[in-house]
Design a protein around this motif. Structure first.
Motif, PDB file in Angstrom:
ATOM      1  N   PRO A 104       0.820  -1.221   0.000  1.00  0.00           N
ATOM      2  CA  PRO A 104       0.000   0.000   0.000  1.00  0.00           C
ATOM      3  C   PRO A 104       0.852   1.268   0.000  1.00  0.00           C
ATOM      4  O   PRO A 104       1.975   1.296   0.511  1.00  0.00           O
ATOM      5  N   GLY A 105       0.276   2.325  -0.595  1.00  0.00           N
ATOM      6  CA  GLY A 105       0.884   3.643  -0.519  1.00  0.00           C
ATOM      7  C   GLY A 105       1.964   3.940  -1.528  1.00  0.00           C
ATOM      8  O   GLY A 105       2.674   4.942  -1.398  1.00  0.00           O
ATOM      9  N   GLN A 106       2.107   3.112  -2.566  1.00  0.00           N
ATOM     10  CA  GLN A 106       3.158   3.321  -3.555  1.00  0.00           C
ATOM     11  C   GLN A 106       2.695   4.219  -4.703  1.00  0.00           C
ATOM     12  O   GLN A 106       1.520   4.209  -5.074  1.00  0.00           O
ATOM     13  N   SER A 107       3.631   4.983  -5.235  1.00  0.00           N
ATOM     14  CA  SER A 107       3.379   5.831  -6.412  1.00  0.00           C
ATOM     15  C   SER A 107       4.459   5.503  -7.437  1.00  0.00           C
ATOM     16  O   SER A 107       5.332   6.317  -7.737  1.00  0.00           O
ATOM     17  N   ILE A 108       4.389   4.292  -7.974  1.00  0.00           N
ATOM     18  CA  ILE A 108       5.508   3.728  -8.703  1.00  0.00           C
ATOM     19  C   ILE A 108       5.816   4.482 -10.000  1.00  0.00           C
ATOM     20  O   ILE A 108       6.983   4.680 -10.346  1.00  0.00           O
ATOM     21  N   ALA A 109       4.784   4.936 -10.736  1.00  0.00           N
ATOM     22  CA  ALA A 109       5.059   5.663 -11.984  1.00  0.00           C
ATOM     23  C   ALA A 109       5.799   6.964 -11.696  1.00  0.00           C
ATOM     24  O   ALA A 109       6.783   7.310 -12.366  1.00  0.00           O
ATOM     25  N   TRP A 110       5.340   7.687 -10.696  1.00  0.00           N
ATOM     26  CA  TRP A 110       5.985   8.939 -10.301  1.00  0.00           C
ATOM     27  C   TRP A 110       7.420   8.685  -9.860  1.00  0.00           C
ATOM     28  O   TRP A 110       8.352   9.381 -10.277  1.00  0.00           O
ATOM     29  N   ASP A 111       7.602   7.670  -9.029  1.00  0.00           N
ATOM     30  CA  ASP A 111       8.940   7.371  -8.521  1.00  0.00           C
ATOM     31  C   ASP A 111       9.903   7.031  -9.658  1.00  0.00           C
ATOM     32  O   ASP A 111      11.046   7.513  -9.689  1.00  0.00           O
ATOM     33  N   MET A 112       9.464   6.206 -10.591  1.00  0.00           N
ATOM     34  CA  MET A 112      10.369   5.790 -11.655  1.00  0.00           C
ATOM     35  C   MET A 112      10.647   6.928 -12.634  1.00  0.00           C
ATOM     36  O   MET A 112      11.762   7.048 -13.163  1.00  0.00           O
ATOM     37  N   LEU A 113       9.680   7.791 -12.854  1.00  0.00           N
ATOM     38  CA  LEU A 113       9.926   8.929 -13.741  1.00  0.00           C
ATOM     39  C   LEU A 113      10.863   9.948 -13.098  1.00  0.00           C
ATOM     40  O   LEU A 113      11.668  10.577 -13.786  1.00  0.00           O
ATOM     41  N   LEU A 114      10.786  10.101 -11.784  1.00  0.00           N
ATOM     42  CA  LEU A 114      11.774  10.937 -11.101  1.00  0.00           C
ATOM     43  C   LEU A 114      13.178  10.374 -11.299  1.00  0.00           C
ATOM     44  O   LEU A 114      14.149  11.117 -11.466  1.00  0.00           O
ATOM     45  N   SER A 115      13.281   9.044 -11.297  1.00  0.00           N
ATOM     46  CA  SER A 115      14.576   8.411 -11.529  1.00  0.00           C
ATOM     47  C   SER A 115      15.042   8.659 -12.957  1.00  0.00           C
ATOM     48  O   SER A 115      16.211   8.991 -13.188  1.00  0.00           O
ATOM     49  N   PHE A 116      14.139   8.518 -13.932  1.00  0.00           N
ATOM     50  CA  PHE A 116      14.496   8.801 -15.326  1.00  0.00           C
ATOM     51  C   PHE A 116      14.995  10.235 -15.487  1.00  0.00           C
ATOM     52  O   PHE A 116      15.911  10.511 -16.262  1.00  0.00           O
ATOM     53  N   ALA A 117      14.370  11.151 -14.751  1.00  0.00           N
ATOM     54  CA  ALA A 117      14.721  12.564 -14.867  1.00  0.00           C
ATOM     55  C   ALA A 117      15.932  12.938 -14.029  1.00  0.00           C
ATOM     56  O   ALA A 117      16.346  14.098 -14.037  1.00  0.00           O
ATOM     57  N   ALA A 118      16.501  11.983 -13.292  1.00  0.00           N
ATOM     58  CA  ALA A 118      17.632  12.244 -12.397  1.00  0.00           C
ATOM     59  C   ALA A 118      17.298  13.337 -11.401  1.00  0.00           C
ATOM     60  O   ALA A 118      18.145  14.174 -11.064  1.00  0.00           O
ATOM     61  N   SER A 119      16.070  13.308 -10.887  1.00  0.00           N
ATOM     62  CA  SER A 119      15.667  14.306  -9.901  1.00  0.00           C
ATOM     63  C   SER A 119      16.204  13.941  -8.524  1.00  0.00           C
ATOM     64  O   SER A 119      16.235  12.765  -8.148  1.00  0.00           O
ATOM     65  N   SER A 120      16.577  14.941  -7.776  1.00  0.00           N
ATOM     66  CA  SER A 120      17.046  14.706  -6.407  1.00  0.00           C
ATOM     67  C   SER A 120      15.917  14.205  -5.512  1.00  0.00           C
ATOM     68  O   SER A 120      16.173  13.755  -4.394  1.00  0.00           O
ATOM     69  N   GLU A 121      14.674  14.256  -6.000  1.00  0.00           N
ATOM     70  CA  GLU A 121      13.540  13.728  -5.247  1.00  0.00           C
ATOM     71  C   GLU A 121      13.276  12.249  -5.545  1.00  0.00           C
ATOM     72  O   GLU A 121      12.355  11.666  -4.974  1.00  0.00           O
ATOM     73  N   ASP A 122      14.061  11.668  -6.431  1.00  0.00           N
ATOM     74  CA  ASP A 122      13.945  10.228  -6.696  1.00  0.00           C
ATOM     75  C   ASP A 122      14.090   9.479  -5.380  1.00  0.00           C
ATOM     76  O   ASP A 122      15.109   9.616  -4.692  1.00  0.00           O
ATOM     77  N   PRO A 123      13.094   8.693  -4.980  1.00  0.00           N
ATOM     78  CA  PRO A 123      13.113   8.115  -3.633  1.00  0.00           C
ATOM     79  C   PRO A 123      14.156   7.030  -3.402  1.00  0.00           C
ATOM     80  O   PRO A 123      14.404   6.680  -2.254  1.00  0.00           O
ATOM     81  N   ILE A 124      14.758   6.492  -4.458  1.00  0.00           N
ATOM     82  CA  ILE A 124      15.758   5.466  -4.203  1.00  0.00           C
ATOM     83  C   ILE A 124      17.165   6.021  -4.270  1.00  0.00           C
ATOM     84  O   ILE A 124      17.946   5.861  -3.334  1.00  0.00           O
ATOM     85  N   SER A 125      17.562   6.735  -5.329  1.00  0.00           N
ATOM     86  CA  SER A 125      18.958   7.159  -5.459  1.00  0.00           C
ATOM     87  C   SER A 125      19.169   8.637  -5.209  1.00  0.00           C
ATOM     88  O   SER A 125      20.306   9.102  -5.200  1.00  0.00           O
ATOM     89  N   GLY A 126      18.098   9.384  -5.034  1.00  0.00           N
ATOM     90  CA  GLY A 126      18.254  10.822  -4.840  1.00  0.00           C
ATOM     91  C   GLY A 126      18.839  11.521  -6.044  1.00  0.00           C
ATOM     92  O   GLY A 126      19.487  12.558  -5.916  1.00  0.00           O
ATOM     93  N   GLY A 127      18.630  10.951  -7.240  1.00  0.00           N
ATOM     94  CA  GLY A 127      19.096  11.583  -8.462  1.00  0.00           C
ATOM     95  C   GLY A 127      20.493  11.196  -8.886  1.00  0.00           C
ATOM     96  O   GLY A 127      21.028  11.780  -9.826  1.00  0.00           O
ATOM     97  N   ARG A 128      21.102  10.214  -8.235  1.00  0.00           N
ATOM     98  CA  ARG A 128      22.484   9.850  -8.556  1.00  0.00           C
ATOM     99  C   ARG A 128      22.592   8.862  -9.713  1.00  0.00           C
ATOM    100  O   ARG A 128      23.645   8.735 -10.318  1.00  0.00           O
TER     101      ARG A 128
END
Length: 730
Positions: A104-128
């Protein structure tokens, strides 16, 4: 035209025309609602792949290795539990998406697109980096899955059984969990992968729990090099200790049923399995890769005709779970939703400076239960007759042994592993009696494979243990150094500190062993360790320091989750005398278990103002041997023992040489790439004008026989270098 556009248009045209590829009808066992969820995950994975290419073309995204053709892995995720730790192949977006639907509580499309965009808000790598991974989903990130993650998957699976017997304070995996580890057919040939398969089978063959699912995603090609037809099945169908399963990844019903069967086998039998999944690869290897440049166009088109999404729509229709029209609507609405989310994701902030990028190299501290050290009763029971000898000076190897005993009494989560560490007690007897004191569960005799030793340690750290692996000789580390560089050190960096690999790696090494084994047993190079970001490298010169530094190293791993290497100078293990026969000048008494030497604290002997000799390890011993001759020559000296080789204790070193007129660096590593290079730079920058010189080993391997020390510093060469430096500056 971009192959992704062709595949997309083919999908729409063929679904509308009900022109589906031939395949088996759906079988029983997969709930219709779950089948639809698998298809939705596949559609989202496909839409994300297409969107990543659009983002790259617009300069808003930076990664296009996609999962198209591997969407059937969503069915494997559906057969597992979200608490089963998963080390994912980089084409497993559908697996992660399907698992997100279980939590419960996941926003997987948003999370993965943040990763694609190398955003510092990416919940796993912080944009690294663009990585698959999620703390909430029990998916540690992998930066590349060219087999290097397989040894630690073996270790994590072993840790589940080990935690049943000795549950660590920070254990995370349930007792009935399994570990999932996926990779491509090309990676299965890598020596690292072969070592992991062998280690899992070797362990299972001995009836030791190994709840591990190897998953080979066989699309038949590695970038442009084809895997011979039938090779994976022929290689793994009859592997000892590892049960083989196979399924068609284009058939989600078959994939789900087979994955469920394999998972049940692993979970109940606590043995490893190899799940061989047929997949295809769409679009080529990555965005810039054009498969038609190395494959016939007819072959590429034939592969595209087997689009797994078309097979899913066919099977969903045949089972009555979803009509083709509804399936097409899901496909198109998912793509539109991804485009809308991407438009917002590309506006989110990115890392902009070095401080931001480097913020997660050092992992965060964690709360640990307080410990007051071992009790008197526990120590008496463990040490036995050794207690009577603690008041007497001892050699380094014995003091390290006692320090390890006290540490293992204090911290039940410490486990040691390595070749010969248990029953034999190590090549040099450093771990003697420890298996008798703590049992084979905590003193693990491993097979002869350094990658597997380090992988076991890294994996056990994933479940709360504090591993203390041993590499028998420094030269043997090079067989496995990527486990430190590419796996252990990078994990906090690419997970934004959410996953860590705390451990203390003990390595017996350096030179000066008389006539013993040449290069492979006398290795004086530590360059490979000193340039790994975040790694702490410690090197004691005497037994008392070794015991106190080892305690600090364990604290750093346990409380600060650091990756620490403890380099033990083999030649100093048995050293007794300093200046003369039987003077016992290099033996020490055992320090109280409460005493430590803090990270960055250097040692100083003497207060001489003419010359500061900065050194470490064997160099400290040799410099102390040179002191009487220097004193006789009228040169007052101090010997500064660095103790910590990485990161350099620069502030402490600067303070330690204050008041000295000259600095001589004595470095037993090589002239090129050795420790002295960094020390020369530091003192030149921090103490400009102070005369400097360095004495190093030659750029050579070490010989066997009488010339064992010919290429390295000696008391005589230290004396000569000191006099030369004095002569130049008087």
């Amino acid at each position: 035209m971009d192959r992704s556009v062709i595949v997309h248009e083919n999908f729409l045209r063929r679904v509308a025309a009900r022109d589906f590829p031939q395949g088996r009808p759906p079988t029983d066992g997969l709930d219709p609602a779950k089948a639809v969820e698998i298809y939705r995950a596949a559609c989202l994975s496909r839409a994300l792949d297409r969107q990543s290419r659009e983002m790259q073309r617009a300069g808003q995204g930076f990664y296009t290795i996609g999962s198209s053709g591997h969407e059937g892995l969503a069915a494997v995720a559906a057969a597992l539990r979200p608490t089963d730790m998963a080390f994912l192949h980089y084409r497993d977006a559908a697996f992660q998406i399907a698992r997100a639907a279980q939590v419960p509580g996941q926003s997987i499309a948003w999370d993965m697109l943040l990763s694609f965009a190398a955003s510092s808000e990416d919940p796993i790598s912080g944009g690294r980096h663009k990585v698959l991974g999620s703390k909430a989903l029990t998916i540690p990130p992998q930066t590349s899955t060219i087999a290097s993650h397989l040894p630690k998957a073996v270790g994590a699976a072993y840790a589940i059984g080990a935690a049943r017997r000795h549950r660590p304070e920070h254990a995370e995996l349930p007792d009935d969990a399994i570990v999932y580890c996926s990779f491509g057919d090309a990676s299965a040939n890598h020596s690292t992968a072969q070592g992991a398969f062998n280690t899992a089978g070797w362990t299972s063959y001995q009836a030791i729990p190994m709840p591990l699912m190897f998953v080979c995603e066989d699309n038949g090609i590695g970038i442009s090099t084809k895997t011979p037809t039938g090779w994976i099945a022929a290689s793994f169908r009859h592997r000892p200790g590892v049960k083989y399963f196979a399924c068609d990844g284009l058939d989600i019903y078959d994939t789900y049923a087979t994955a469920l069967e394999a998972a049940q086998y692993i979970r109940t039998r606590r043995k490893p399995a190899f799940l061989h999944i047929r997949t295809i690869r769409l679009y080529g290897h990555a965005g810039a890769d054009m498969p038609t440049t190395y494959l016939p166009k007819t072959e590429v088109e034939a592969e595209e005709a087997q689009d797994p999404l078309l097979h899913m729509v066919r099977q969903l229709s045949q089972s009555g779970a979803m009509s083709p029209d509804d399936a097409q609507e899901v496909y198109e609405s998912t793509a539109a939703r991804v485009a809308r989310i991407a438009a917002e994701a590309v506006t989110r902030p990115r890392l902009r400076d070095a401080a931001g990028v480097m913020a997660s190299i050092i992992p965060p501290n964690r709360r640990c239960l307080a410990t007051n050290g071992p009790t008197t009763e526990a120590r008496a029971a463990a040490f036995g007759s050794d207690m009577k000898q603690m008041a007497e000076p001892q050699i380094m190897s014995r003091l390290i042994n006692w320090a390890l005993t006290d540490l293992m009494l204090s911290h039940r989560e410490i486990v040691m592993m390595g070749e010969d560490v248990g029953r034999k007690g190590g090549v040099y007897g450093v771990t003697q009696k420890l298996q008798a004191r703590f049992g084979p569960d905590r003193m693990i005799d491993t097979l002869l494979d350094e990658q597997s030793i380090l992988g076991l340690a890294i994996g056990m750290a994933q479940n709360g243990f504090i591993p203390m692996p041993e590499i028998q000789f420094l030269a043997y580390l090079h067989n496995a150094e990527d486990q430190l560089r590419g796996e252990a050190a990078t994990l906090p960096f690419f997970s934004n500190g959410q996953y860590t690999n705390p451990m203390v790696l003990r390595i017996a090494g350096l030179g000066y062993q008389k006539g013993f084994g040449g290069h492979f047993h006398n290795d004086n190079s530590v360059a490979v360790l000193r340039d790994i970001p975040g790694l702490i490298l410690a090197c004691p010169s005497n037994g008392r320091d070794a015991a106190m530094m080892l305690r600090e190293c364990v604290r750093l791993a346990r409380e600060e989750q650091r990756l620490v290497v403890f380099l033990e100078p083999i030649a100093l293990y048995p050293m007794r005398d300093l200046h003369g026969d039987k003077d016992a000048g290099w033996m020490c008494t055992y320090p109280d278990p409460s005493q430590t030497i803090a990270l960055g604290e250097v040692g100083t002997h003497g207060q001489g103002e003419d010359l500061a000799i900065v050194t470490f390890g064997n160099g400290t011993y040799l410099s102390r041997q040179a002191e009487p001759a220097l004193t006789s020559a009228g040169i007052t000296t101090r010997v500064v023992d660095m103790r910590w080789l990485s990161p350099l204790p620069v502030a402490a070193l600067t303070a330690a040489v204050q008041g000295a007129k000259r600095i001589l660096i004595v470095d037993e590593t090589r002239h090129s790439g050795g420790v002295a290079e960094a020390l020369m730079a530091h003192f030149a920058e921090s103490m400009p004008g102070t005369p400097l010189a360095r004495l190093t080993a030659e750029d050579s391997f070490i010989a066997t026989g009488p010339a064992y020390a010919a290429t390295m510093p000696s008391p005589d060469s230290i004396i000569a270098a000191a006099k030369a430096l004095m002569g130049r500056t008087l």
